[in-house]
Design an enzyme around this catalytic site. Structure first.
Site, PDB file in Angstrom:
ATOM      1  N   GLU A  58       0.194 -11.303  -8.741  1.00 32.84           N
ATOM      2  CA  GLU A  58      -1.065 -11.493  -9.409  1.00 32.84           C
ATOM      3  C   GLU A  58      -0.664 -11.901 -11.107  1.00 32.84           C
ATOM      4  O   GLU A  58      -2.577 -12.464 -11.369  1.00 32.84           O
ATOM      5  CB  GLU A  58      -1.185  -9.953  -9.622  1.00 32.84           C
ATOM      6  CG  GLU A  58      -2.199  -8.741  -8.606  1.00 32.84           C
ATOM      7  CD  GLU A  58      -0.645  -8.160  -7.855  1.00 32.84           C
ATOM      8  OE1 GLU A  58       0.870  -8.790  -8.444  1.00 32.84           O
ATOM      9  OE2 GLU A  58      -1.234  -8.066  -6.760  1.00 32.84           O
ATOM     10  N   HIS A 118      -5.762   3.083  -5.174  1.00 36.66           N
ATOM     11  CA  HIS A 118      -6.442   1.997  -4.302  1.00 36.66           C
ATOM     12  C   HIS A 118      -7.735   2.469  -4.772  1.00 36.66           C
ATOM     13  O   HIS A 118      -8.846   1.992  -3.871  1.00 36.66           O
ATOM     14  CB  HIS A 118      -5.974   1.987  -2.674  1.00 36.66           C
ATOM     15  CG  HIS A 118      -4.623   1.856  -2.302  1.00 36.66           C
ATOM     16  ND1 HIS A 118      -3.956   1.909  -2.764  1.00 36.66           N
ATOM     17  CD2 HIS A 118      -4.765   0.055  -1.403  1.00 36.66           C
ATOM     18  CE1 HIS A 118      -2.500   0.622  -1.846  1.00 36.66           C
ATOM     19  NE2 HIS A 118      -3.658   0.124  -1.276  1.00 36.66           N
TER      20      HIS A 118
HETATM   21  C1  TPP Z   1       1.181  -5.455  -6.892  1.00 35.34           C
HETATM   22  C2  TPP Z   1       0.367  -5.071  -5.685  1.00 35.34           C
HETATM   23  N1  TPP Z   1      -0.252  -6.203  -5.080  1.00 35.34           N
HETATM   24  C3  TPP Z   1      -0.658  -5.979  -3.966  1.00 35.34           C
HETATM   25  C4  TPP Z   1      -0.651  -5.373  -3.117  1.00 35.34           C
HETATM   26  C5  TPP Z   1      -1.095  -4.866  -2.337  1.00 35.34           C
HETATM   27  N2  TPP Z   1      -0.107  -5.124  -0.277  1.00 35.34           N
HETATM   28  C6  TPP Z   1       0.772  -3.801   0.267  1.00 35.34           C
HETATM   29  S1  TPP Z   1       1.741  -4.746   1.082  1.00 35.34           S
HETATM   30  C7  TPP Z   1       1.189  -5.728   0.759  1.00 35.34           C
HETATM   31  C8  TPP Z   1       1.725  -7.247   1.490  1.00 35.34           C
HETATM   32  C9  TPP Z   1       3.463  -6.773   0.850  1.00 35.34           C
HETATM   33  O1  TPP Z   1       4.271  -7.574   2.063  1.00 35.34           O
HETATM   34  P1  TPP Z   1       5.700  -7.146   1.181  1.00 35.34           P
HETATM   35  O2  TPP Z   1       6.123  -7.591   0.026  1.00 35.34           O
HETATM   36  O3  TPP Z   1       6.581  -8.123   2.768  1.00 35.34           O
HETATM   37  O4  TPP Z   1       6.225  -5.778   2.772  1.00 35.34           O
HETATM   38  P2  TPP Z   1       6.625  -5.969   4.322  1.00 35.34           P
HETATM   39  O5  TPP Z   1       5.003  -4.940   3.881  1.00 35.34           O
HETATM   40  O6  TPP Z   1       5.835  -7.204   4.663  1.00 35.34           O
HETATM   41  O7  TPP Z   1       6.878  -4.715   4.837  1.00 35.34           O
HETATM   42  C10 TPP Z   1       0.493  -6.163   0.156  1.00 35.34           C
HETATM   43  C11 TPP Z   1       0.287  -7.206  -0.625  1.00 35.34           C
HETATM   44  C12 TPP Z   1       0.482  -3.663  -3.782  1.00 35.34           C
HETATM   45  N3  TPP Z   1       0.930  -3.110  -2.804  1.00 35.34           N
HETATM   46  N4  TPP Z   1       0.736  -3.841  -4.783  1.00 35.34           N
END
Ligand code: TPP
Ligand code: TPP
Ligand code: MG
Ligand code: MG
Lengths: 362, 325, 325, 362
Positions: free
Chosen positions: C60, C129
């Site tokens: 972010e 959220h």
């Molecule tokens: C700081 C933050 N930004 C955005 C989100 C929304 N979000 C939840 S899971 C996710 C993707 C995560 O990807 P990754 O780190 O590859 O983990 P995966 O879900 O593939 O296990 C996002 C953008 C969040 N939870 N926290």
């Protein structure tokens, strides 16, 4: 160059030794003698201004100031390469680069006298105000790089940060975004061995800062930042890569902050005389001068020049001191382009109070 | 008893807690060898060792985030943000974890940690070195926000903060770091969190303030006295949880209230205090609750900063207006 | 005219501005191929290309910080935070640069950029959220904070936000993203920033609300009508700068005010509105200004969230109490 | 192992192929047959629970859920190594590790039913609640590592993050602090190729994620995360390094999220069937099963086991469904250890309102 000095090899890129002797002919850049002389004079001007500024501070004529003393070759090299249309996203310790972009000493003094008008940088194209929150500016550089790429412009972004700044999350995000977006940004880390009192070894366990480029899939190089020619060659090559391939580069410029962190700092608390002396031998100006003398191109009266420079610095300092007073409206008028009614009201009320005060308080 | 300024008093509190509680750690940028840019932690590393008092990398999220982990593991870190204007990179850790881990874990991991930071203007500093962001911290559920105005309180409040099972944002008015000296007990003592202090009794108007503003209000009170106005002065000391009782009792007596803060006007601490009074002492109010605050602007650089700061005259001006209402 | 919900209306506004202004860019996490987790940016990448509508890395601060740079270089980025609960890592960029670059550069670099984010509770979501942090953004000088409550306003306000030379925090009440449908003009139009709307005239009490709360207040108004109470409803639409005039005019007529917000109670938007009224319409007030807000707590997970949310009954309850005062 | 598979060499650490055949005898770890069987059963239990959970979600009995499907070998390996006193600082997609620490399915279900009581994790020592703000948890792991070091404990911290999470500044700060402080933390990056819809290539231009370890001066390795033995060997070796040298390690576990990001996500929007099929061939359970069959240690009735597991999962699910209602006081009581008066007052007023509502609203 980036192959041979791949940071994984843990080799520092150096061209002249501490006595100004070329020890790396292969990479000795082609630099016109006039450019070398100009670079030396630029550095000398910056150093003269810098030392005088510390004096002004001691006299109580400006507030806290972070000296550049000892780090002049980095900006000295960039100054010969950065173009009018190129962007400068500064930190706060690259005086020579600001001057090259057209920032005036008067503006810089005004800044340290505490007036925001300083950062208009009226004569400097594509130059961003100084950034105080460490490393946060690097993301701006990446964003500007995106615009250059999007609009297919012929520009490069130069941005600076300190060794301490590489610990911030924003450093990571900025270089990472630049790698993914493939944008023409030259990240210059001035590794002056300290972040205030904290040595680089407390900032990171990595072998070098240049090696961090590997984490972002971009080119990186560790350069002797007190070696004008090494800096010049590395920046020149980086500039080519940025301009032609549109790619980012990370340059670690190894240097030493000979002075205190700022005029409020006392380095004897955290470092030894021996250390300072060891680094003194690498002073960038002495090295460049030695080179020039050996090439017989040091053909000017340095003392005289310094005297002239001092006059010029002083002239600009006095101009800053004589800058018009800070009008009340300046507190308000730049907060927004479209000023909220309530803020206008706050200004009106404050002016009413000032009027009251003028009569009521003797 | 010993004469101390705020810096000495805070140093003394840290020293006492480091000595008496092995779980206490002190770290942050330049707090170790250097003793902090304001010398607040001076000498502590020498006394308590490099493992308990140390310099961290230059990364605020890192400092606060690791402190969250340490706290879960049973330590009681007291971390320093070099200036409150540099706490923002740690905002996610503060709001998402420091303030919430106890609730998220349903009591398993209380966040008994302290985040210290010098705040406020008036020291002719660069941009970002003069802010007062306590209102935003106070708006974050899970945190408690403490601001001392004297060496005595600074020491006692910091000791209470370190002993608090809840996380404390401890904001230090750097403008008066060395300006106020006082006899301070060298032994350990506590000043309770959540309790305001009535510094001066009065009958015409209540003034609530804290931190460096107290001194300015005290000067304004002198002016008010000359004008025949009797001011009751409350030092809030804790911004959240707020000592409503002390404020309300006072306003029920005086019928008038002014809050003086350094921070931005809108959505600030003064609005909250005013509203609490309007809500709960509506019928006692004889004049609108007033705010003496910064503008809705960024704190200007030194040349313009005096416009932004509250001083005795500005405060007196509002006192007079309110009393005349 | 076309029937649109908030998601459609926002998408439409982005589409119009992307088409008419080459400087406009849209990026953020998953906004490109996927069209955003709420499908707000659906189809835009296909229409306007991968260079102007794209997915960013998951960071972010990176998203907002690069947008600051782009804005300085003359672009007009509209970035998305996936949820307002994840904006905190970008807090430093927002407060230190988005809000200040224009002032710092003395007008040279206006920050004409928009940060969009869905906010608020009521969708049975995980922790982080459901938050409503508008009060803190509104407390930051240099920002403007906009919250629409209808598709029509969402479109017109977002167009104004993108055209604004000042930086806009654009908060979208995700609880009503698809719940409210309306005929919306497909052409470009503006709804001005800084202007509230009187949604319903009334004589007994003024209720100020915004975002998803409007719908709840409207339900409460039905209950109030049954009880013989006439409510004037103001949709604030812009949190900062606040349309004081509209609020004050209303209160001067009704003599009573209640503010309804989703966010945390203390140091929140309701306190500010109340204080503005106390300060400037003191003599018109016949009852204490009241707040209907969340508690000073973290928004509970779905099983407990309904306790925290404001609904028609809670609002009606306060309306009745205020009118009876 | 860390020498030979230095991430600079861009080699992935793999032990068995897609057919379960050992292709890297040198590093084949010594694992008792009983452990292999247990690991398979652990993975099977996790997969069974995971698939059922998706069903429950479809039935509207829980809210959004992020499936683990396809990533079971990573936790399957960690589960055999992580000890009772070791710390677990989770992200949200390592079900098998939670279970190994003593978190119950009932608690997990309760979490996705929206009740904070879930995260008490009553039977799990040294286990931290799930972290929603991506990458922020990694710093907690480093902080816990500092406590272990300070108090000379015999513990290791395991922490998880996704490929997307490596883009966050907190990833950088956490691994960097761990490198400087030299603390026993194993950072496991589950690189499942996506962060929601965003492929890893949009997250970083670096050659691998493992190679980022170089930027922090710590050991790193890229492991086939769908290869149980490779994961086991890498985690075992990392555990030794963390425990004995007190050093951090970065493991990139290359895997594939076979399911959607969460039950609200539709992966067909952003990836192809071909891609999914290609990865299907690497399914960790099929590979481990093939190995076991070849070694003749797959000596149990899998169908029967699954049936038993389903019953157990269902039992715990129903227990979660029958968990007591959410009392009003729970909204308030965990905000602070020492609850502010005003918050007590807010609770009292709310209870008064509820009493009014109970009579006034029919
Ligand atoms: C700081 C933050 N930004 C955005 C989100 C929304 N979000 C939840 S899971 C996710 C993707 C995560 O990807 P990754 O780190 O590859 O983990 P995966 O879900 O593939 O296990 C996002 C953008 C969040 N939870 N926290
Ligand atoms: C985010 C942030 N944290 C802390 C500070 C205070 N501070 C100013 S300069 C400095 C040290 C910077 O060190 P380095 O990056 O090495 O640059 P140098 O000063 O050596 O040029 C610190 C900690 C700041 N300005 N911003
Ligand atoms: Mg440095
Ligand atoms: Mg992923």
């Amino acid at each position: 160059m980036f192959e041979e000095y791949n940071p994984l090899k843990n080799k520092i890129f150096r061209i002249i030794d501490n006595d100004g002797k070329v020890i790396n002919k292969k990479y000795m850049p082609e630099v016109e003698d006039t450019t070398i002389v100009k670079a030396y004079k630029d550095m000398l001007f910056a150093r003269t201004a810098d030392l005088l500024t510390v004096n002004y501070q001691r006299q109580g004529r400006i507030f806290t100031y972070p000296p550049n003393y000892g780090q002049e070759a980095i900006s000295g090299a960039v100054a010969q390469i950065i173009g009018k249309e190129d962007w400068l996203v500064p930190a706060f310790r690259e005086l020579g680069t600001w001057l090259a972009k057209g920032v005036t000493l008067k503006e810089i003094f005004l800044y340290y006298m505490g007036n925001e008008d300083a950062c208009k940088f009226e004569g400097a194209t594509n130059t961003v105000p100084f950034a105080v929150p460490i490393a946060s500016q690097l993301l701006h550089a990446t964003g500007i790089g995106y615009e250059i790429k999007l609009n297919k412009k012929k520009q490069v972004v130069f941005t600076f940060v300190g060794d301490g700044g590489t610990s911030e999350g924003d450093f990571h995000e900025a270089v990472n975004f630049a790698g993914v977006w493939k944008v023409p940004v030259i990240f210059i880390v001035q590794n002056n061995q300290y972040g205030i009192s904290t040595p680089t070894s407390v900032q990171t366990a990595s072998q070098s800062i240049a090696i961090k480029s590997v984490a972002y899939g971009i080119r990186g190089i560790q350069v002797d930042g007190n070696d004008f020619f090494a800096m010049y060659a590395a920046v020149k090559e980086s500039y080519k890569i940025a301009m032609e391939n549109g790619e980012p580069v990370l340059i670690e410029a190894v240097t030493y902050r000979k002075g205190p962190h700022t005029t409020s700092d006392d380095p004897t608390k955290y470092r030894t005389k021996e250390e300072e002396e060891k680094w003194d031998a690498t002073d960038p100006m002495r090295r460049l001068k030695a080179f020039m003398e050996s090439k017989k191109i040091f053909d000017f009266d340095e003392e005289k020049l310094i005297a002239d420079y001092r006059k010029e610095v002083d002239r600009q300092f006095v101009a800053a001191e004589n800058y018009s007073a800070y009008p009340v409206e300046d507190v308000f008028k730049y907060q927004y382009v479209e000023m909220p009614e309530d803020l206008k009201e706050q200004q009106r009320k404050y002016e009413k109070y000032l009027a009251w005060k003028a009569t009521a308080v003797k | 008893m010993k004469i101390m300024n705020l810096v000495n008093a805070i140093n003394n509190a840290l020293d006492i807690k480091l000595k008496e509680d092995k779980r206490v750690l002190v770290y942050g940028q330049d707090v170790g060898v250097e003793g902090g840019v304001f010398r607040v932690t001076e000498g502590l590393q020498l006394k308590h060792g490099k493992e308990r008092v140390f310099d961290s990398p230059l990364a605020e999220s890192g400092i606060v985030g690791t402190a969250v982990g340490m706290t879960m593991a049973g330590l009681r870190p007291v971390v320093e943000m070099q200036f409150s204007g540099f706490v923002y990179p740690a905002f996610n850790q503060i709001i998402s974890h420091v303030a919430r881990m106890h609730n998220r874990s349903r009591g398993r991991y209380p966040m008994s940690m302290v985040i210290r930071m010098p705040y406020g203007g008036g020291i002719n500093a660069l941009e970002h070195h003069s802010e007062s962001f306590e209102a935003a911290f106070a708006h974050i559920p899970g945190l408690k926000v403490v601001i001392p105005s004297t060496p005595h309180d600074a020491k006692g409040l910091l000791i209470s903060a370190i002993e608090s099972p809840d996380p404390i944002i401890f904001m230090e008015p750097k403008r008066i770091y060395r300006a106020i000296k006082q006899e301070v007990n060298e032994d350990k003592y506590n000043v309770p969190i959540g309790k305001a202090a009535v510094l001066q009794q009065g009958t015409d108007v209540t003034v609530v303030a804290y931190g460096a503003m107290i001194r300015e209000v005290q000067k304004a009170i002198v002016l008010a006295k000359q004008a025949g106005i009797s001011v009751e002065l409350i030092d809030l000391r804790t911004i959240y949880p707020m000592d409503k009782e002390t404020i309300l009792n006072s306003v029920r007596k005086t019928g008038r209230i002014i809050t003086v803060t350094e921070g931005v006007r809108s959505f600030g601490v003064a609005s909250e205090i005013s509203q609490v009074v309007s809500e709960e002492a509506f019928l006692s109010l004889e004049a609108p609750p007033k705010r003496v605050t910064g503008f809705d602007t960024i704190v200007p650089l030194p040349k313009g900063e005096f416009h932004y700061l509250q001083d005795a005259h500005k405060i007196f001006y509002e006192i007079e207006q309110t009393v005349k209402f």
